[in-house]
Design a protein around this motif. Structure first.
Motif, mmCIF file in Angstrom:
data_model
loop_
_atom_site.group_PDB
_atom_site.id
_atom_site.type_symbol
_atom_site.label_atom_id
_atom_site.label_comp_id
_atom_site.label_asym_id
_atom_site.label_seq_id
_atom_site.Cartn_x
_atom_site.Cartn_y
_atom_site.Cartn_z
ATOM 1 N N ASP A 1 0.871 -1.183 0.000
ATOM 2 C CA ASP A 1 0.000 0.000 0.000
ATOM 3 C C ASP A 1 0.907 1.232 0.000
ATOM 4 O OD1 ASP A 1 -1.994 1.872 0.556
ATOM 5 O OD2 ASP A 1 -2.673 0.893 2.409
ATOM 6 N N HIS B 1 -1.799 1.191 9.269
ATOM 7 C CA HIS B 1 -2.287 -0.148 9.628
ATOM 8 C C HIS B 1 -1.265 -1.209 9.269
ATOM 9 C CE1 HIS B 1 -3.075 -0.435 5.251
ATOM 10 N NE2 HIS B 1 -3.330 0.857 5.385
ATOM 11 N N ALA C 1 1.772 -0.343 7.041
ATOM 12 C CA ALA C 1 1.525 0.772 6.110
ATOM 13 C C ALA C 1 1.465 2.035 6.967
ATOM 14 C CB ALA C 1 0.232 0.559 5.347
ATOM 15 N N GLU D 1 1.300 6.068 7.133
ATOM 16 C CA GLU D 1 0.725 7.004 6.163
ATOM 17 C C GLU D 1 0.226 8.311 6.769
ATOM 18 O OE1 GLU D 1 -2.941 5.629 4.310
ATOM 19 O OE2 GLU D 1 -2.969 3.864 5.564
ATOM 20 N N GLU E 1 2.564 7.714 1.944
ATOM 21 C CA GLU E 1 2.481 6.373 2.547
ATOM 22 C C GLU E 1 3.443 5.401 1.892
ATOM 23 O OE1 GLU E 1 -1.274 4.367 1.737
ATOM 24 O OE2 GLU E 1 -0.977 3.009 3.425
HETATM 25 CO CO CO Z 1 -2.961 2.390 3.900
#
Ligand code: CO
Ligand code: MF3
Length: 248
Positions: free
Chosen positions: A106, A169, A200, A202, A233
């Protein structure tokens, strides 16, 4: 529960991450005034397919597109559209999740379109710098909120705000795994970071107040005061040393 990944799982995420990084780099050269945000979606869709991968956002909780494109005061989850034409002076955040053999990476970047204001450029740079300040704590020996705290202080020291309604997350076989990673908070709290965690991280930041609303499309999150928002991110692997950034 935070899932520790095997080397094999991390290898699949690394492959997905390379494609995400490639797409975000290419978009930096492609985005221009007069372009519709749907063209970003088409490029993402085509490029992930060409690599034998999948755009994991498509269909996720009913999300209708392959990527999120959020313009100006849109914070996250803007839906690409042929009607949304980018103008010089706009900023656009692009957030995508690439999936390879069931594993995901991500990443997001905010781009300036044509000539942007000094303040807009400062906001974009601050989101990126906040991420890297957070990275100084993304290693064994620290706790999760040490990362959050470093991000928050970096952003607020520039006079900007941290969005509260969305967080980073864990990621891997699922797009959103434990833990949740706020971009704000006191240092020294939460789980201890361990090698094999894949996160991830961000920062989502704004010019003015951090309160957000969701538009009638049920997805697009906007700042209520209309201030600009920026997003940066990467998917990160915690190791026994420097964190590994899979999407850079
Ligand atoms: Co994300
Ligand atoms: N990529 C987003 C994140 O950072 C999730 C987007 S939600 C979706 O977590 F529905 F668009 F996929």
């Amino acid at each position: 529960m935070i899932i520790i990944k095997s080397n094999h799982e991390i290898e699949l995420m690394r492959e997905a991450g390379k494609v995400a990084a490639y797409i975000l780099k290419e978009l930096g050269n492609m985005i221009h005034p007069g372009m519709a945000t749907i063209e970003i979606d088409r490029f993402v869709e085509k490029t992930v397919k060409a690599h034998g991968m999948k755009a994991a956002e498509k269909g996720y909780c009913g999300y209708p597109a392959s990527v999120c494109t959020s313009v100006n005061n849109e914070v996250v989850h803007g839906i690409p559209s042929k009607k949304r034409i980018l103008r010089s002076g706009d900023i656009v955040s692009v957030d995508l999740v690439v999936e390879y053999k069931g594993y995901m990476a991500d990443a997001a970047r905010t781009y300036g379109v044509g000539e942007i204001s000094k303040e807009a450029a400062h906001l974009i740079e601050t989101a990126e710098r906040a991420f890297f300040e957070g990275m100084k704590f993304a290693r064994e020996g620290y706790r999760l909120s040490d990362v959050s705290h470093a991000i928050q202080t970096t952003v607020e020291d520039e006079g900007f705000g941290v969005i509260r309604d969305f967080v980073g997350h864990g990621i891997g076989g699922d797009m959103h795994e434990d833990p949740q990673i706020p971009n704000y908070g006191k240092a020294g709290k939460g789980p201890r970071l361990q090698r094999g965690m894949t996160l991830a991280i961000e920062p989502m930041i704004c010019q003015g107040a951090y309160d957000v609303d969701i538009l009638l499309d049920d997805w697009t999150a906007v700042t209520i005061d209309g201030g600009l928002a920026a997003h940066y991110e990467n998917t990160v692997v915690i190791t026994d040393g420097e964190p590994e950034l899979l999407t850079l």
